[in-house]
Design an enzyme around this catalytic site. Structure first.
Site, PDB file in Angstrom:
ATOM      1  N   GLU A  99       8.518   2.080 -12.868  1.00 64.05           N
ATOM      2  CA  GLU A  99       9.222   2.533 -11.664  1.00 64.05           C
ATOM      3  C   GLU A  99       8.442   3.587 -10.885  1.00 64.05           C
ATOM      4  O   GLU A  99       8.812   3.939  -9.763  1.00 64.05           O
ATOM      5  CB  GLU A  99      10.599   3.103 -12.021  1.00 64.05           C
ATOM      6  CG  GLU A  99      11.647   2.061 -12.380  1.00 64.05           C
ATOM      7  CD  GLU A  99      11.885   1.041 -11.282  1.00 64.05           C
ATOM      8  OE1 GLU A  99      11.881   1.422 -10.102  1.00 64.05           O
ATOM      9  OE2 GLU A  99      12.063  -0.149 -11.616  1.00 64.05           O
ATOM     10  N   ASP A 152     -21.235  -0.556   8.604  1.00 66.01           N
ATOM     11  CA  ASP A 152     -20.121  -1.327   8.063  1.00 66.01           C
ATOM     12  C   ASP A 152     -18.859  -1.187   8.900  1.00 66.01           C
ATOM     13  O   ASP A 152     -18.703  -0.237   9.639  1.00 66.01           O
ATOM     14  CB  ASP A 152     -19.811  -0.863   6.642  1.00 66.01           C
ATOM     15  CG  ASP A 152     -20.656  -1.611   5.641  1.00 66.01           C
ATOM     16  OD1 ASP A 152     -20.821  -2.820   5.819  1.00 66.01           O
ATOM     17  OD2 ASP A 152     -21.121  -0.975   4.690  1.00 66.01           O
TER      18      ASP A 152
END
Ligand code: SAH
Length: 359
Positions: A99, A152
């Site tokens: 969780e 990039d």
């Protein structure tokens, strides 16, 4: 962490990665680190054990690390976030599981919650790897040719151009001819145009944050003068900073031109807009920028997009008095709310930064 670029960064001592096993801080015979969530029953990593693990990291590195919690509820990860993290001396990434982790720990000790996308994973380990990988390639020396990082996608906020390798012909599809032609200037021009095309068609949302100066050809600045108080030195500095060449002064009136020539012997003083576009060369896009909030004026973001779409020279025109921009075709970019008190060289600097700089 042992292969490729992150591997080289780690073995070369550029980046240190230490794994901390939360279990080492577990409680009782079972070394318990989690417990049932109050109210729902799933398992949650417990705050005291997380805190002890964090303390051990702080102790070992001598300072509290910057704490990142990968979580689907965090801010969506971006190159900007990675760049911010890469500036930190120490970063601790807390991997949640089941969780997640006790909210009180998040509230008190987590500096940044980041999500790697709108999907739910079973644990934070893969997001942690992603963060370390993206950070490590920003460390100087990690990527062989540092230019590669600069080019990039996202480095300047734009997407990369498409890439090809041998064979030049494959399944009937040829590599774009310019790439095999060997003309370096044409190749870099092609790459710039392709990057722009891709970004505008695939991710136009990126353009607002991107630094686009390198994707534009010549950028020129002209000021329509009303009087001789132009502060040419300040203006020239501003233009230099944005690689916009030496500014032009447009002075329609003969006496003003003469007064200007005397005051700024080195200035490029021109009689009118038409003459100016002739001087700059073929294929000039004129973009008129005004600093005041004008109805119907183009948003600076739209002006930026239009500049990117134009494959040629750009001329940004400012005016000492906004009224002087009327009646000439071009665009007017809404840039500021109130700017009467800002010196013009500063105002132009802000405008150029909005249009060319990274957010
Ligand atoms: N109950 C949580 C989900 C927990 S998923 C919620 O709905 O918010 C278990 C763990 O996986 C999380 O603690 C987190 O560390 C990691 N995780 C899952 N999805 C993620 C995502 N999109 N980005 C980053 N971390 C994620």
């Amino acid at each position: 962490m042992r292969t490729s670029i992150p591997g080289r960064a780690v073995t070369g001592g550029l980046v240190g990665v230490r794994l901390v096993n939360l279990r080492d801080f577990g409680k009782g015979n079972y070394r318990q680190i989690d417990d049932y969530a109050f109210g729902s029953g799933g398992m949650v990593l417990a705050a005291p054990q997380l805190k002890e693990a964090l303390d051990s990291v702080t102790k070992e590195s001598g300072a509290k690390p910057y704490v990142v919690y990968p979580s689907p509820q965090g801010a969506l990860i971006s190159q900007e976030i990675i760049e911010t993290l890469a500036l930190q001396e120490n970063v601790a990434i807390i991997c949640g599981h089941y969780e997640g982790i006790d909210e009180r720990f998040t509230q008190k000790y987590v500096d940044m919650e980041v999500s790697i996308g709108d999907c739910v994973l079973t644990g934070g380990e893969i997001p942690a790897m992603l963060i370390v990988d993206a950070m490590s390639r920003l460390v100087p020396g990690a990527v062989g040719k540092s230019k590669a990082v600069i080019e990039d996608s996202f480095y300047r906020g734009m997407l990369d151009n498409p890439n090809y390798t041998r064979p030049a012909m494959w399944e009937g599809v040829k590599v774009p001819e310019v790439l095999t032609g060997g003309n370096a200037q044409e190749i870099s021009r092609w790459r710039r145009r392709e990057a722009v095309r891709r970004t505008l068609t695939r991710r136009p949302d990126l353009v607002s944050r991107a630094s686009v100066r390198e994707y534009l050809k010549g950028v020129n600045v002209a000021v329509i003068a009303e009087n001789e108080n132009v502060n040419l030195a300040g203006l020239a500095e501003t233009c230099r900073a944005y690689d916009a060449g030496r500014p032009y002064i447009i002075a329609g009136n003969h006496e003003l031109r003469e007064a200007m020539k005397e005051k700024y012997p080195e200035a490029k003083i021109i009689g009118g807009m038409k003459k100016l576009t002739g001087v700059i060369g073929e294929n000039v896009l004129t973009v008129k920028i005004t600093a005041s909030a004008k109805i119907n004026a183009l948003h600076s973001l739209e002006a930026k997009r239009i500049c990117l779409e134009h494959d040629g020279n750009i001329l940004f025109v400012f005016a000492q008095n906004e009224r002087m921009l009327e009646g000439v075709d071009g665009l007017t970019g809404y840039l500021f709310g109130k700017c009467e008190e800002i010196p013009m060289s500063v105002e132009i600097g802000i405008a150029l930064d909005r249009l060319l700089g990274k957010r």
